[in-house]
Design an enzyme around this catalytic site. Structure first.
Site, PDB file in Angstrom:
ATOM      1  N   GLU A  61      13.351  13.317 101.819  1.00  0.00           N
ATOM      2  CA  GLU A  61      13.944  13.427 103.151  1.00  0.00           C
ATOM      3  C   GLU A  61      15.105  12.447 103.336  1.00  0.00           C
ATOM      4  O   GLU A  61      16.107  12.764 103.983  1.00  0.00           O
ATOM      5  CB  GLU A  61      12.878  13.167 104.228  1.00  0.00           C
ATOM      6  CG  GLU A  61      11.740  14.164 104.224  1.00  0.00           C
ATOM      7  CD  GLU A  61      10.554  13.720 103.388  1.00  0.00           C
ATOM      8  OE1 GLU A  61       9.404  14.009 103.776  1.00  0.00           O
ATOM      9  OE2 GLU A  61      10.769  13.064 102.324  1.00  0.00           O
ATOM     10  N   THR A 170     -10.400  26.867  65.660  1.00  0.00           N
ATOM     11  CA  THR A 170      -9.345  25.897  65.952  1.00  0.00           C
ATOM     12  C   THR A 170      -8.858  25.119  64.742  1.00  0.00           C
ATOM     13  O   THR A 170      -7.834  24.434  64.810  1.00  0.00           O
ATOM     14  CB  THR A 170      -9.837  24.886  67.004  1.00  0.00           C
ATOM     15  OG1 THR A 170     -11.000  24.215  66.495  1.00  0.00           O
ATOM     16  CG2 THR A 170     -10.199  25.584  68.303  1.00  0.00           C
ATOM     17  N   ALA A 171      -9.590  25.175  63.639  1.00  0.00           N
ATOM     18  CA  ALA A 171      -9.197  24.457  62.414  1.00  0.00           C
ATOM     19  C   ALA A 171     -10.052  24.977  61.271  1.00  0.00           C
ATOM     20  O   ALA A 171     -11.121  25.566  61.473  1.00  0.00           O
ATOM     21  CB  ALA A 171      -9.410  22.957  62.584  1.00  0.00           C
ATOM     22  N   ALA A 173     -12.534  24.464  57.962  1.00  0.00           N
ATOM     23  CA  ALA A 173     -13.718  23.621  57.802  1.00  0.00           C
ATOM     24  C   ALA A 173     -13.333  22.206  57.363  1.00  0.00           C
ATOM     25  O   ALA A 173     -13.990  21.230  57.706  1.00  0.00           O
ATOM     26  CB  ALA A 173     -14.669  24.251  56.799  1.00  0.00           C
ATOM     27  N   ARG A 193       1.635  17.878  78.879  1.00  0.00           N
ATOM     28  CA  ARG A 193       1.497  16.430  78.720  1.00  0.00           C
ATOM     29  C   ARG A 193       2.404  15.692  79.691  1.00  0.00           C
ATOM     30  O   ARG A 193       2.010  14.683  80.292  1.00  0.00           O
ATOM     31  CB  ARG A 193       1.846  16.014  77.289  1.00  0.00           C
ATOM     32  CG  ARG A 193       0.832  16.435  76.240  1.00  0.00           C
ATOM     33  CD  ARG A 193       1.291  15.981  74.853  1.00  0.00           C
ATOM     34  NE  ARG A 193       0.399  16.471  73.801  1.00  0.00           N
ATOM     35  CZ  ARG A 193       0.635  16.372  72.518  1.00  0.00           C
ATOM     36  NH1 ARG A 193       1.760  15.787  72.102  1.00  0.00           N
ATOM     37  NH2 ARG A 193      -0.215  16.850  71.634  1.00  0.00           N
ATOM     38  N   LEU A 299     -16.285  17.689  72.847  1.00  0.00           N
ATOM     39  CA  LEU A 299     -15.816  17.123  74.104  1.00  0.00           C
ATOM     40  C   LEU A 299     -15.337  18.216  75.057  1.00  0.00           C
ATOM     41  O   LEU A 299     -15.623  18.175  76.263  1.00  0.00           O
ATOM     42  CB  LEU A 299     -14.694  16.114  73.840  1.00  0.00           C
ATOM     43  CG  LEU A 299     -14.252  15.246  75.026  1.00  0.00           C
ATOM     44  CD1 LEU A 299     -15.440  14.520  75.637  1.00  0.00           C
ATOM     45  CD2 LEU A 299     -13.197  14.242  74.569  1.00  0.00           C
ATOM     46  N   ALA A 300     -14.635  19.217  74.533  1.00  0.00           N
ATOM     47  CA  ALA A 300     -14.185  20.327  75.374  1.00  0.00           C
ATOM     48  C   ALA A 300     -15.369  21.037  76.004  1.00  0.00           C
ATOM     49  O   ALA A 300     -15.357  21.366  77.208  1.00  0.00           O
ATOM     50  CB  ALA A 300     -13.358  21.302  74.545  1.00  0.00           C
ATOM     51  N   THR A 301     -16.403  21.276  75.214  1.00  0.00           N
ATOM     52  CA  THR A 301     -17.600  21.950  75.724  1.00  0.00           C
ATOM     53  C   THR A 301     -18.284  21.105  76.795  1.00  0.00           C
ATOM     54  O   THR A 301     -18.746  21.617  77.821  1.00  0.00           O
ATOM     55  CB  THR A 301     -18.588  22.229  74.575  1.00  0.00           C
ATOM     56  OG1 THR A 301     -17.941  23.070  73.615  1.00  0.00           O
ATOM     57  CG2 THR A 301     -19.833  22.929  75.082  1.00  0.00           C
ATOM     58  N   ALA A 302     -18.345  19.792  76.573  1.00  0.00           N
ATOM     59  CA  ALA A 302     -18.998  18.904  77.540  1.00  0.00           C
ATOM     60  C   ALA A 302     -18.300  18.951  78.896  1.00  0.00           C
ATOM     61  O   ALA A 302     -18.953  19.038  79.943  1.00  0.00           O
ATOM     62  CB  ALA A 302     -19.022  17.476  77.002  1.00  0.00           C
TER      63      ALA A 302
END
Length: 365
Positions: A61, A170-171, A173, A193, A299-302
């Site tokens: 403003e 995702t990756a 083994a 990010r 961690l994603a699942t948690a």
């Protein structure tokens, strides 16, 4: 509704869209302050405009009023967020609008910040200024999801980012993951990010990838103007190596784990081990309102199972990695009633990949 009223609403929407576009100019630099844009219109003509560029600098403003000068007298101001009503590092904008002689203020959305929360509107009304609230409200709220949620609930807005193959991997083994998605999708992650106050990851991701999780480039953006996110490492057993790349700028790193004097010596902020929900509240106390999770399946699942995710950004590459590759999530469900469901909010093609914006649904099947 009369054609005259319809025309007035269309004009209001047009000018507010201009204010929203201005607000976006500060999306990477204003944290922890919200993104705000303002335009001042008199006799159907734009006479002043501005946006908030950085915390500690003048608000939108003020820039718009400076540009308008004497033409602000009797004009209409369009502001994407309720003008502030308190003295902080800058004076209250509501009073500045009154003192400039603004006749009407159109506000896209109210500010839930307890320091403002209707007080800005009241200052304007008490001075005889006409106030309208709600024009382009949904669009304006998109600018400040984290700020608005944090002010209203004391919890930041949490985005979970995942990148996977068509078969949800995702990756490999072995941990090899470069690259599942293409350059366009990886560049898009830089945006998420850049609008985040913090990026949360787990120690296993740091050990596997030696990642930095910072903002390295954005199209047409001077990287030096970006407020870099804090990198928050969940390291319950104190395994973070001192030569990890993430520690190259230690003052932007936070570690949740046992206290380590060597990290303190580097300037790393150390947080005690706590639940994920308490961690998010702690980050909010550090004025972190938008959180991005870039982590492994556990961690994603948690975060998902504890219903702490507001939005999942899922990049899907048109490829199969096979059943031995690492999974996207590792929850174990026995019945359909346990499944996690999402609302599909948006689908965007990124090169050869898809970006899905998914909103978790809390109801059971």
């Amino acid at each position: 509704m009369s054609d005259l009223n319809q025309d007035a609403i269309q004009q209001d929407r047009m000018w507010m869209q201009k204010a929203i576009a201005l607000a976006k100019l500060g999306q990477y630099s204003t944290r922890p302050n919200p993104n705000v844009g303002c335009v001042i219109v008199k006799d159907g003509q734009l006479v002043g405009e501005g946006f908030h560029p950085k915390a500690g600098q003048a608000h939108a403003e003020v820039f718009a009023l400076q540009a308008a000068g004497e033409k602000a007298q009797g004009a209409t101001a369009y502001v994407t967020l309720e003008p502030c009503a308190h003295y902080g590092r800058t004076p209250p904008c509501a009073k500045a609008l009154v003192e400039a002689g603004i006749a009407k203020v159109v506000i896209a959305c109210a500010d839930p910040n307890p320091l403002v929360a209707g007080k800005g509107v009241q200052i304007l009304k008490d001075a005889g200024v006409v106030v309208a609230v709600g024009i382009c409200e949904l669009e304006a709220k998109q600018l400040n999801k984290g700020f608005l949620k944090a002010m209203a609930t004391d919890m930041p807005y949490v985005r979970l980012k995942v990148a996977s193959s068509l078969d949800g991997r995702t990756a490999m083994a072995s941990g090899e993951s470069k690259w599942i998605t293409g350059a366009e999708a990886r560049e898009d992650v830089q945006h998420w990010r850049a609008i985040s106050g913090a990026v949360i990851t787990g120690i296993n991701t740091v050990l596997a990838d030696d990642c930095q999780l910072n903002v390295r480039q954005l199209p047409d953006v001077d990287i030096t103007t970006i407020v870099q996110p804090k990198r928050v490492v969940l390291d319950r057993q104190g395994r973070l190596p001192l030569n990890a790349k993430i520690l190259e700028v230690p003052e932007t790193v936070m570690v949740m784990g046992p206290f380590r004097p060597e990290l303190a010596g580097l300037g790393v902020v150390q947080l005690e081990v706590q639940s994920l929900s308490d961690l998010l509240r702690t980050l909010k106390d550090f004025h972190i309102y938008d959180v991005l999770i870039e982590a492994g399946a556990t961690l994603a699942t948690a975060f998902l199972q504890e219903q702490l995710v507001d939005e999942m950004i899922s990049y899907v590459a048109p490829t199969f990695l096979g059943q031995s590759a690492q999974t996207m999530f590792n929850a174990k469900f026995n019945t359909m009633a346990e499944q996690l469901r999402f609302k599909l909010a948006d689908v965007t093609q990124m090169g050869n990949d898809l970006r899905l914006s998914l909103i978790p649904l809390q109801e059971t099947v």
